[in-house]
Design a protein around this motif. Structure first.
Motif, PDB file in Angstrom:
ATOM      1  N   ARG A  40       0.821  -1.211   0.000  1.00  0.00           N
ATOM      2  CA  ARG A  40       0.000   0.000   0.000  1.00  0.00           C
ATOM      3  C   ARG A  40       0.858   1.266   0.000  1.00  0.00           C
ATOM      4  NH1 ARG A  40      -2.447  -1.236   4.116  1.00  0.00           N
ATOM      5  NH2 ARG A  40      -1.526   0.115   5.688  1.00  0.00           N
ATOM      6  N   LEU A  41       1.983   1.230   0.682  1.00  0.00           N
ATOM      7  CA  LEU A  41       2.843   2.400   0.788  1.00  0.00           C
ATOM      8  C   LEU A  41       3.857   2.496  -0.345  1.00  0.00           C
ATOM      9  CD1 LEU A  41       3.416   2.373   4.656  1.00  0.00           C
ATOM     10  CD2 LEU A  41       1.888   3.850   3.338  1.00  0.00           C
ATOM     11  N   GLY A  42       3.854   1.518  -1.240  1.00  0.00           N
ATOM     12  CA  GLY A  42       4.682   1.598  -2.431  1.00  0.00           C
ATOM     13  C   GLY A  42       6.152   1.308  -2.232  1.00  0.00           C
ATOM     14  N   LEU A  43       6.482   0.461  -1.249  1.00  0.00           N
ATOM     15  CA  LEU A  43       7.876   0.095  -1.035  1.00  0.00           C
ATOM     16  C   LEU A  43       8.259  -1.088  -1.921  1.00  0.00           C
ATOM     17  CD1 LEU A  43       7.078   1.713   1.636  1.00  0.00           C
ATOM     18  CD2 LEU A  43       9.039   0.542   2.656  1.00  0.00           C
ATOM     19  N   THR A  44       9.559  -1.248  -2.147  1.00  0.00           N
ATOM     20  CA  THR A  44      10.073  -2.307  -3.019  1.00  0.00           C
ATOM     21  C   THR A  44      10.991  -3.230  -2.216  1.00  0.00           C
ATOM     22  OG1 THR A  44      10.079  -0.766  -4.884  1.00  0.00           O
ATOM     23  CG2 THR A  44      11.295  -2.836  -5.148  1.00  0.00           C
ATOM     24  N   PRO A  45      10.547  -4.425  -1.852  1.00  0.00           N
ATOM     25  CA  PRO A  45      11.417  -5.356  -1.124  1.00  0.00           C
ATOM     26  C   PRO A  45      12.578  -5.854  -1.993  1.00  0.00           C
ATOM     27  CG  PRO A  45       9.122  -5.891  -0.743  1.00  0.00           C
ATOM     28  CD  PRO A  45       9.157  -4.909  -1.883  1.00  0.00           C
ATOM     29  N   ILE A  46      13.763  -5.927  -1.399  1.00  0.00           N
ATOM     30  CA  ILE A  46      14.949  -6.489  -2.045  1.00  0.00           C
ATOM     31  C   ILE A  46      15.678  -7.338  -1.003  1.00  0.00           C
ATOM     32  CG2 ILE A  46      15.200  -4.629  -3.732  1.00  0.00           C
ATOM     33  CD1 ILE A  46      17.361  -3.398  -1.987  1.00  0.00           C
ATOM     34  N   THR A  47      16.662  -8.104  -1.446  1.00  0.00           N
ATOM     35  CA  THR A  47      17.424  -8.941  -0.519  1.00  0.00           C
ATOM     36  C   THR A  47      18.596  -8.165   0.068  1.00  0.00           C
ATOM     37  OG1 THR A  47      18.922  -9.781  -2.210  1.00  0.00           O
ATOM     38  CG2 THR A  47      16.854 -11.007  -1.860  1.00  0.00           C
ATOM     39  N   THR A  48      19.186  -8.730   1.106  1.00  0.00           N
ATOM     40  CA  THR A  48      20.369  -8.131   1.713  1.00  0.00           C
ATOM     41  C   THR A  48      21.510  -8.030   0.711  1.00  0.00           C
ATOM     42  OG1 THR A  48      19.729  -9.048   3.862  1.00  0.00           O
ATOM     43  CG2 THR A  48      22.022  -8.350   3.602  1.00  0.00           C
ATOM     44  N   ALA A  49      21.735  -9.102  -0.031  1.00  0.00           N
ATOM     45  CA  ALA A  49      22.821  -9.094  -1.011  1.00  0.00           C
ATOM     46  C   ALA A  49      22.591  -8.042  -2.094  1.00  0.00           C
ATOM     47  CB  ALA A  49      22.963 -10.476  -1.647  1.00  0.00           C
ATOM     48  N   ASP A  50      21.330  -7.853  -2.494  1.00  0.00           N
ATOM     49  CA  ASP A  50      21.025  -6.864  -3.520  1.00  0.00           C
ATOM     50  C   ASP A  50      21.298  -5.450  -3.012  1.00  0.00           C
ATOM     51  OD1 ASP A  50      20.173  -5.693  -5.867  1.00  0.00           O
ATOM     52  OD2 ASP A  50      18.046  -6.049  -5.520  1.00  0.00           O
ATOM     53  N   LEU A  51      20.843  -5.141  -1.805  1.00  0.00           N
ATOM     54  CA  LEU A  51      21.093  -3.815  -1.245  1.00  0.00           C
ATOM     55  C   LEU A  51      22.587  -3.529  -1.144  1.00  0.00           C
ATOM     56  CD1 LEU A  51      20.094  -1.213   0.217  1.00  0.00           C
ATOM     57  CD2 LEU A  51      20.361  -2.493   2.358  1.00  0.00           C
ATOM     58  N   ALA A  52      23.322  -4.439  -0.523  1.00  0.00           N
ATOM     59  CA  ALA A  52      24.760  -4.213  -0.334  1.00  0.00           C
ATOM     60  C   ALA A  52      25.480  -4.144  -1.672  1.00  0.00           C
ATOM     61  CB  ALA A  52      25.350  -5.322   0.539  1.00  0.00           C
ATOM     62  N   GLY A  53      25.078  -4.988  -2.619  1.00  0.00           N
ATOM     63  CA  GLY A  53      25.710  -4.973  -3.932  1.00  0.00           C
ATOM     64  C   GLY A  53      25.491  -3.659  -4.660  1.00  0.00           C
ATOM     65  N   ARG A  54      24.283  -3.107  -4.553  1.00  0.00           N
ATOM     66  CA  ARG A  54      23.995  -1.822  -5.195  1.00  0.00           C
ATOM     67  C   ARG A  54      24.801  -0.702  -4.547  1.00  0.00           C
ATOM     68  NH1 ARG A  54      18.978  -1.470  -8.234  1.00  0.00           N
ATOM     69  NH2 ARG A  54      17.976  -3.505  -8.384  1.00  0.00           N
ATOM     70  N   TRP A  55      24.856  -0.701  -3.228  1.00  0.00           N
ATOM     71  CA  TRP A  55      25.641   0.328  -2.557  1.00  0.00           C
ATOM     72  C   TRP A  55      27.129   0.191  -2.864  1.00  0.00           C
ATOM     73  CZ3 TRP A  55      22.722   0.417   2.769  1.00  0.00           C
ATOM     74  CH2 TRP A  55      21.746   1.429   2.733  1.00  0.00           C
ATOM     75  N   ARG A  56      27.592  -1.041  -2.997  1.00  0.00           N
ATOM     76  CA  ARG A  56      29.008  -1.255  -3.270  1.00  0.00           C
ATOM     77  C   ARG A  56      29.376  -0.808  -4.684  1.00  0.00           C
ATOM     78  NH1 ARG A  56      28.897  -6.151  -1.902  1.00  0.00           N
ATOM     79  NH2 ARG A  56      29.579  -5.874   0.260  1.00  0.00           N
ATOM     80  N   SER A  57      28.509  -1.088  -5.637  1.00  0.00           N
ATOM     81  CA  SER A  57      28.814  -0.790  -7.044  1.00  0.00           C
ATOM     82  C   SER A  57      28.388   0.596  -7.489  1.00  0.00           C
ATOM     83  CB  SER A  57      28.114  -1.824  -7.936  1.00  0.00           C
ATOM     84  OG  SER A  57      26.705  -1.661  -7.874  1.00  0.00           O
ATOM     85  N   GLY A  58      27.517   1.229  -6.705  1.00  0.00           N
ATOM     86  CA  GLY A  58      27.002   2.528  -7.114  1.00  0.00           C
ATOM     87  C   GLY A  58      25.763   2.457  -7.983  1.00  0.00           C
ATOM     88  N   ARG A  59      25.242   1.218  -8.212  1.00  0.00           N
ATOM     89  CA  ARG A  59      24.002   1.098  -8.980  1.00  0.00           C
ATOM     90  C   ARG A  59      22.846   1.708  -8.200  1.00  0.00           C
ATOM     91  NH1 ARG A  59      22.245  -4.039  -9.335  1.00  0.00           N
ATOM     92  NH2 ARG A  59      23.741  -4.806  -7.788  1.00  0.00           N
ATOM     93  N   PRO A  60      21.872   2.286  -8.883  1.00  0.00           N
ATOM     94  CA  PRO A  60      20.760   2.929  -8.175  1.00  0.00           C
ATOM     95  C   PRO A  60      19.889   1.918  -7.444  1.00  0.00           C
ATOM     96  CG  PRO A  60      20.318   2.845 -10.532  1.00  0.00           C
ATOM     97  CD  PRO A  60      21.746   2.417 -10.354  1.00  0.00           C
TER      98      PRO A  60
END
Length: 266
Positions: free
Chosen positions: A41-61
């Motif tokens: 309802r609030l429009g959030l997008t679930p992702i995995t721990t590995a996905d979050l850390a990988g995006r932050w590590r690589s700079g991907r949005p």
């Protein structure tokens, strides 16, 4: 992206009638279903721990309004109660298993309630749930000597790899406790990122081995849950938890100092 604050939800048991050992940190199946509906309802997008850390590590949005759904320990209700809800919404999640608590050949008998077996863990993995490590026997890692610490980390890693055919890349500290030494050993064991507790939102600047989570428990009402997702009033919500954590941190550090002094005299 550097200042993005991400709610990482920390669950334990999802159960109708949990035992006394897990009751406070459990949620009912009905509450879990309502909470996941709130994520939609609030429009959030679930992702995995590995996905979050990988995006932050690589700079991907990051995706729009990311959120992580994580479970600690390995209680059976994650399969029987939570998985159908996650599947209904197409949500990924992360399960951190204490490998000595999972039913099967490696079971040390320490589980606090009814635990998953490895067939169920494999079904969860096949349904899009990332399987991470949570130690082997669920000790306070910062209280262990170096040999015992390495055993807990590598035994957990190797059991997960043997059962699932892939090394776990994410880790969650039992009880949320860590130290610089623990974090260095987690990294040396091959885990690429690790979650603490902290009861705050995760931010990139926390570093990949100290990402914070917020606790969801049986007393968490839907309005409070929605505030957690929005990052509102978190300090007030967890003020008592933080005070207790700071006090116990002093106790644990004093214990460490005494143990070091004892080993030096010996």
């Amino acid at each position: 992206m550097a200042d993005t604050r991400v709610p990482i939800l920390m669950y334990h048991a999802v159960a109708v009638d949990p035992n006394d050992a897990t009751r406070a940190l459990s949620v009912t199946p009905e509450a879990f279903a309502r909470q996941m509906e709130a994520v939609v309802r609030l429009g959030l997008t679930p992702i995995t721990t590995a996905d979050l850390a990988g995006r932050w590590r690589s700079g991907r949005p990051l995706p729009p309004r990311p959120v992580l759904v994580t479970f600690d320990d390995g209680y059976e209700g994650v399969h029987s109660q939570a998985l159908p809800v996650l599947t209904k919404h197409g949500f990924p999640a992360t399960l951190f298993v204490s490998t000595g608590w999972i039913q099967g050949a490696h079971d040390t008998g320490g589980g606090l309630d009814r635990m998953l077996d490895w067939d169920q863990v494999r079904e969860l993995a096949g349904a899009g749930v990332e399987i991470g490590g949570h130690s082997h026997s669920h000790p306070q890692l910062d209280q262990l000597d170096d040999e015992a610490l390495r055993f807990e980390l590598t035994r957990c890693r190797d059991v997960v790899a043997g059962e699932l055919g892939a090394l776990p890349v994410s880790f969650a500290y039992p009880y949320g406790y860590s130290s610089r030494r623990v974090r260095e050993e987690v990294r040396a064991a091959g885990y690429a990122q690790a979650l603490a507790v902290g009861n705050g939102l995760a931010r990139r600047r926390q570093g990949p081995y100290a990402l914070r989570r917020v606790t969801v428990r049986r007393s968490t009402g839907i309005e409070e849950f929605e505030r957690l997702l929005d990052g509102r009033a978190i300090a007030r919500t967890f003020a008592r938890d933080r005070a207790l954590t700071k006090g116990y941190a002093l106790v644990r550090r004093a214990r460490q100092v005494r143990r070091k002094a004892t080993r030096t005299r010996v």
